[in-house]
Design an enzyme around this catalytic site. Structure first.
Site, PDB file in Angstrom:
ATOM      1  N   ASN A  42       0.836  -1.203   0.000  1.00 15.29           N
ATOM      2  CA  ASN A  42       0.000   0.000   0.000  1.00 15.29           C
ATOM      3  C   ASN A  42       0.871   1.254   0.000  1.00 15.29           C
ATOM      4  O   ASN A  42       1.904   1.312   0.661  1.00 15.29           O
ATOM      5  CB  ASN A  42      -1.026   0.002   1.141  1.00 15.29           C
ATOM      6  CG  ASN A  42      -0.444  -0.122   2.528  1.00 15.29           C
ATOM      7  OD1 ASN A  42       0.613  -0.709   2.716  1.00 15.29           O
ATOM      8  ND2 ASN A  42      -1.137   0.410   3.499  1.00 15.29           N
ATOM      9  N   ILE A  43       0.427   2.213  -0.788  1.00 23.57           N
ATOM     10  CA  ILE A  43       1.175   3.448  -0.980  1.00 23.57           C
ATOM     11  C   ILE A  43       0.233   4.611  -0.682  1.00 23.57           C
ATOM     12  O   ILE A  43      -0.738   4.823  -1.410  1.00 23.57           O
ATOM     13  CB  ILE A  43       1.680   3.573  -2.444  1.00 23.57           C
ATOM     14  CG1 ILE A  43       2.366   2.302  -2.933  1.00 23.57           C
ATOM     15  CG2 ILE A  43       2.570   4.813  -2.586  1.00 23.57           C
ATOM     16  CD1 ILE A  43       3.717   2.017  -2.364  1.00 23.57           C
ATOM     17  N   GLU A  44       0.539   5.333   0.377  1.00 28.88           N
ATOM     18  CA  GLU A  44      -0.313   6.473   0.734  1.00 28.88           C
ATOM     19  C   GLU A  44       0.214   7.764   0.117  1.00 28.88           C
ATOM     20  O   GLU A  44       1.407   7.908  -0.145  1.00 28.88           O
ATOM     21  CB  GLU A  44      -0.355   6.644   2.261  1.00 28.88           C
ATOM     22  CG  GLU A  44      -1.053   5.497   2.948  1.00 28.88           C
ATOM     23  CD  GLU A  44      -1.037   5.606   4.459  1.00 28.88           C
ATOM     24  OE1 GLU A  44      -1.782   4.844   5.098  1.00 28.88           O
ATOM     25  OE2 GLU A  44      -0.272   6.435   5.009  1.00 28.88           O
ATOM     26  N   CYS A  55      -4.161   0.659  -2.381  1.00 31.44           N
ATOM     27  CA  CYS A  55      -4.036  -0.546  -1.559  1.00 31.44           C
ATOM     28  C   CYS A  55      -3.035  -1.515  -2.186  1.00 31.44           C
ATOM     29  O   CYS A  55      -2.773  -1.478  -3.390  1.00 31.44           O
ATOM     30  CB  CYS A  55      -5.381  -1.236  -1.454  1.00 31.44           C
ATOM     31  SG  CYS A  55      -6.650  -0.274  -0.625  1.00 31.44           S
ATOM     32  N   GLU A  57      -3.384  -4.697  -2.757  1.00 30.76           N
ATOM     33  CA  GLU A  57      -3.993  -5.623  -3.711  1.00 30.76           C
ATOM     34  C   GLU A  57      -4.093  -4.983  -5.093  1.00 30.76           C
ATOM     35  O   GLU A  57      -3.764  -5.591  -6.114  1.00 30.76           O
ATOM     36  CB  GLU A  57      -5.408  -6.022  -3.257  1.00 30.76           C
ATOM     37  CG  GLU A  57      -5.460  -6.678  -1.902  1.00 30.76           C
ATOM     38  CD  GLU A  57      -5.694  -5.686  -0.763  1.00 30.76           C
ATOM     39  OE1 GLU A  57      -5.039  -4.623  -0.722  1.00 30.76           O
ATOM     40  OE2 GLU A  57      -6.544  -5.979   0.093  1.00 30.76           O
ATOM     41  N   CYS A  90     -10.353  -4.371   1.154  1.00 31.02           N
ATOM     42  CA  CYS A  90     -11.408  -3.360   1.304  1.00 31.02           C
ATOM     43  C   CYS A  90     -12.418  -3.513   0.168  1.00 31.02           C
ATOM     44  O   CYS A  90     -12.212  -4.267  -0.781  1.00 31.02           O
ATOM     45  CB  CYS A  90     -10.800  -1.960   1.322  1.00 31.02           C
ATOM     46  SG  CYS A  90     -10.306  -1.346  -0.305  1.00 31.02           S
ATOM     47  N   CYS A  93     -11.068  -2.832  -3.398  1.00 31.03           N
ATOM     48  CA  CYS A  93     -10.228  -3.924  -3.918  1.00 31.03           C
ATOM     49  C   CYS A  93     -11.061  -5.143  -4.267  1.00 31.03           C
ATOM     50  O   CYS A  93     -10.787  -5.824  -5.253  1.00 31.03           O
ATOM     51  CB  CYS A  93      -9.142  -4.285  -2.908  1.00 31.03           C
ATOM     52  SG  CYS A  93      -7.838  -3.059  -2.817  1.00 31.03           S
TER      53      CYS A  93
HETATM   54 ZN    ZN Z   1      -8.178  -2.021  -0.821  1.00 32.22          ZN
END
Ligand code: ZN
Length: 132
Positions: A42-44, A55, A57, A90, A93
């Site tokens: 995951n990359i914010e 996310c 995935e 989530c 995803c």
């Molecule tokens: Zn997700």
């Protein structure tokens, strides 16, 4: 490839998570039908706006699709801040996985370490699956 090995690869992917905002690191390992593993984390958005967070995935799936892979067997997902918790995909995803690979199995370790496999119909019943 065993589910245990795919989970280990997802844990490796988690180390590359970029989560300066939340600290919640997620890793995914996507197994193609031809046996390749594509990892994602995951990359914010460091600005904190949040609308462009990606996310693990979807990171893995987009990487794979953009490299020409389009048949997928399984995806393992692990996540947590300090320690790993049960980390199901989530809603976004789930929809994305279901749209691109409705037959994929989602491999999720529970907090006790037991690994279970879920179908998309279990994770996303009554899904929107119209294709254009
Ligand atoms: Zn997700």
């Amino acid at each position: 490839m065993t589910n245990e090995r795919l989970v280990e690869l997802a844990k490796e992917a988690r180390e590359n998570a970029r989560v300066e905002i939340s600290g919640f690191k997620v890793g995914a390992a996507l197994l193609t039908k031809s046996g390749e593993v594509i990892k994602g984390s995951n990359i914010e958005d460091p600005s904190g706006i949040g609308v462009t967070n990606i996310c693990a995935e979807r990171c893995a799936l987009v990487k794979a699709l953009s490299e020409g892979f389009d048949e997928f067997e399984k995806i393992a997902v692990v996540g947590g801040a300090d320690k790993l918790i049960f980390c199901a995909p989530c809603g976004a995803c789930r929809q994305y996985l279901n749209s691109w690979c409705p037959d994929i199995k989602v491999v999720l370790p529970a907090e006790d370490g037991k690994i279970k496999e879920y179908s998309m119909s279990e994770l996303l019943p009554y899904s929107f699956n119209e294709t254009f």
